[in-house]
Design an enzyme around this catalytic site. Structure first.
Site, PDB file in Angstrom:
ATOM      1  N   HIS A  19      37.639  32.528  44.380  1.00 39.92           N
ATOM      2  CA  HIS A  19      36.976  33.153  45.538  1.00 39.92           C
ATOM      3  C   HIS A  19      37.349  32.371  46.787  1.00 39.92           C
ATOM      4  O   HIS A  19      36.688  31.391  47.159  1.00 39.92           O
ATOM      5  CB  HIS A  19      35.454  33.173  45.321  1.00 39.92           C
ATOM      6  N   HIS A  21      39.146  33.301  50.714  1.00 44.50           N
ATOM      7  CA  HIS A  21      39.778  34.208  51.682  1.00 44.50           C
ATOM      8  C   HIS A  21      40.816  33.377  52.422  1.00 44.50           C
ATOM      9  O   HIS A  21      40.448  32.409  53.112  1.00 44.50           O
ATOM     10  CB  HIS A  21      38.733  34.752  52.658  1.00 44.50           C
ATOM     11  N   HIS A 199      32.531  41.743  46.516  1.00 43.64           N
ATOM     12  CA  HIS A 199      31.408  40.925  46.968  1.00 43.64           C
ATOM     13  C   HIS A 199      30.146  41.773  46.791  1.00 43.64           C
ATOM     14  O   HIS A 199      30.096  42.925  47.254  1.00 43.64           O
ATOM     15  CB  HIS A 199      31.540  40.581  48.448  1.00 43.64           C
ATOM     16  N   GLU A 202      25.486  39.021  47.987  1.00 44.04           N
ATOM     17  CA  GLU A 202      25.566  37.827  48.854  1.00 44.04           C
ATOM     18  C   GLU A 202      24.397  37.922  49.836  1.00 44.04           C
ATOM     19  O   GLU A 202      23.494  37.106  49.821  1.00 44.04           O
ATOM     20  CB  GLU A 202      26.917  37.782  49.592  1.00 44.04           C
ATOM     21  N   ASP A 280      35.152  30.119  49.211  1.00 37.85           N
ATOM     22  CA  ASP A 280      34.972  31.214  50.166  1.00 37.85           C
ATOM     23  C   ASP A 280      35.873  31.038  51.397  1.00 37.85           C
ATOM     24  O   ASP A 280      36.973  31.564  51.421  1.00 37.85           O
ATOM     25  CB  ASP A 280      33.500  31.353  50.572  1.00 37.85           C
ATOM     26  N   ASP A 281      35.378  30.326  52.419  1.00 35.66           N
ATOM     27  CA  ASP A 281      36.122  30.138  53.672  1.00 35.66           C
ATOM     28  C   ASP A 281      36.042  28.666  54.066  1.00 35.66           C
ATOM     29  O   ASP A 281      35.279  28.291  54.970  1.00 35.66           O
ATOM     30  CB  ASP A 281      35.496  31.012  54.773  1.00 35.66           C
TER      31      ASP A 281
HETATM   32  N1  HPA Z   1      31.412  37.535  52.728  1.00 33.83           N
HETATM   33  C1  HPA Z   1      31.899  38.723  53.073  1.00 33.83           C
HETATM   34  N2  HPA Z   1      33.074  38.871  53.638  1.00 33.83           N
HETATM   35  C2  HPA Z   1      33.811  37.800  53.859  1.00 33.83           C
HETATM   36  C3  HPA Z   1      33.375  36.548  53.527  1.00 33.83           C
HETATM   37  C4  HPA Z   1      32.101  36.408  52.918  1.00 33.83           C
HETATM   38  O1  HPA Z   1      31.615  35.301  52.597  1.00 33.83           O
HETATM   39  N3  HPA Z   1      34.358  35.678  53.879  1.00 33.83           N
HETATM   40  C5  HPA Z   1      35.353  36.402  54.411  1.00 33.83           C
HETATM   41  N4  HPA Z   1      35.031  37.691  54.399  1.00 33.83           N
HETATM   42 ZN    ZN Z   2      33.917  35.749  50.075  1.00 32.78          ZN
END
Ligand code: HPA
Ligand code: ZN
Length: 339
Positions: A19, A21, A199, A202, A280-281
């Site tokens: 996971h 991006h 996703h 969340e 994630d990021d």
């Molecule tokens: N959630 C949804 N979209 C996203 C995320 C996330 O954490 N990171 C990059 N796009």
């Molecule tokens: Zn994500």
């Protein structure tokens, strides 16, 4: 005496990133370098300025900055550099396999052709595979705030690359954009032989996790935290060994969990869920996969066994073939035995 759980043990523990991006791995330093190279104006005076702007109150406040940051990415070389920087970084975190997302619409909507994005990312991926002996898969994520027709257009642009993509995903603003909005696009992707992830849960409700399973027929759930609010759903996910790619530092940065000390990762394992830890990021949320593992282990006082289970789940949740999977599990066991 059980062997102690050290940061070095966690860092070097073989693991898979499921996971991530790639646009979310754009560090401020690279953002500045690409802005200068491409003569793109960015609303920040310094790298410190950029980092200071990274204070989020929910998913949307992050997404606004994340999409703005991606504006510096223009050429094939930029996407290659972005990917190479990410793989160089996580090669130091024990990552031996990565299945990463990219958001083509973030780029095609500002006039960058799909082919430029894909060619650049695959150039970086090919370099990383050779340099780090890592296996890598690329997953095309649809932006869920856009109409399903836009996803279909993107799917058509991806046609020449489909045999190199491993799957499709679904990201961006969750609440108000349920998985069912993309039922037909996911059916088409499944028919094309792609693996499916979304996703769900969340920020959105447990109902969206049900939809991802029942309507999109996903192979993997990204995040999934809010499934914990629905005991029958938890039982179903546990019974089906459905992987949840959990991102603890992201959860805290986007205020879905108030503090890491209260993160439910060990509760998920106790409930029999196949939870894993990812980043994630990382450029926006304060750490790559190694830091997510280390910080969560410290905050939740995880046992060595729990940390190893999380790493094992990262391989079990991957889209690797059985033989490669078994090789990674054997390496993991050997590492644990030796350490
Ligand atoms: N959630 C949804 N979209 C996203 C995320 C996330 O954490 N990171 C990059 N796009
Ligand atoms: Zn994500």
């Amino acid at each position: 005496m059980p062997a102690p759980l050290t940061d070095a043990f966690i860092t070097n523990l073989p693991k898979a990133e499921l996971h991530l991006h790639i646009e979310g791995s754009l560090e401020p330093e690279l953002m500045f370098a690409l802005a200068a190279r491409n003569k793109v104006a960015i609303p920040f005076a310094s790298v410190e300025d950029v980092r200071a702007a990274y204070s989020f109150t929910n998913l949307q406040t992050f997404l606004d900055i994340y999409y703005a940051g991606a504006a510096v990415l223009k050429t094939e070389e930029d996407f290659r550099d972005l990917a190479v920087a990410y793989f160089d970084r996580v090669a130091m975190d024990g990552v031996v396999h990565a299945e990463i997302f990219f958001d083509p619409q973030t780029h095609t909507h500002r006039g960058i052709p799909f082919d430029v994005v894909a060619a650049g990312l695959f150039a970086g991926i090919d370099e990383a595979k050779a340099k780090h002996n890592m296996s890598v898969g690329l997953i095309m994520s649809f932006l869920r705030h856009l109409p399903e027709e836009d996803a279909f257009e993107t799917f058509a642009q991806a046609e020449p690359w489909l045999d190199r993509l491993i799957g499709v995903g679904l990201d961006s603003s969750e609440v108000g954009n349920p998985p069912s909005k993309f039922a037909r696009a996911f059916a088409a992707a499944g028919d094309a032989g792609l693996m499916l992830c979304a996703h769900a849960g969340e920020e959105g409700p447990a109902e969206y996790v049900h939809e991802a399973l029942d309507v999109l027929h996903v192979d993997r759930i990204d995040h999934g935290n809010r499934a914990l609010e629905d005991p029958a759903l938890v039982a179903r996910l546990a019974r089906d060994a459905m992987t949840l790619t959990v991102c603890p530092l992201s959860n805290v940065a986007l205020r879905n969990v108030d503090r890491l000390e209260n993160h439910p990762i060990d509760r998920m394992l106790d409930l029999g869920l196949r939870a894993t830890i990812h980043s994630d990021d990382p450029a926006y949320f304060g750490g790559y996969i190694g830091e997510n593992f280390r910080a969560t282990a410290a905050a939740r006082n995880l046992s060595r066994e729990q940390v190893v289970t999380l790493a094992r789940n990262s391989f079990l949740g991957s889209f690797l073939d059985d033989e490669t999977l078994s090789g990674h599990l054997a390496s993991l066991d050997a590492y644990v035995k030796a350490g």
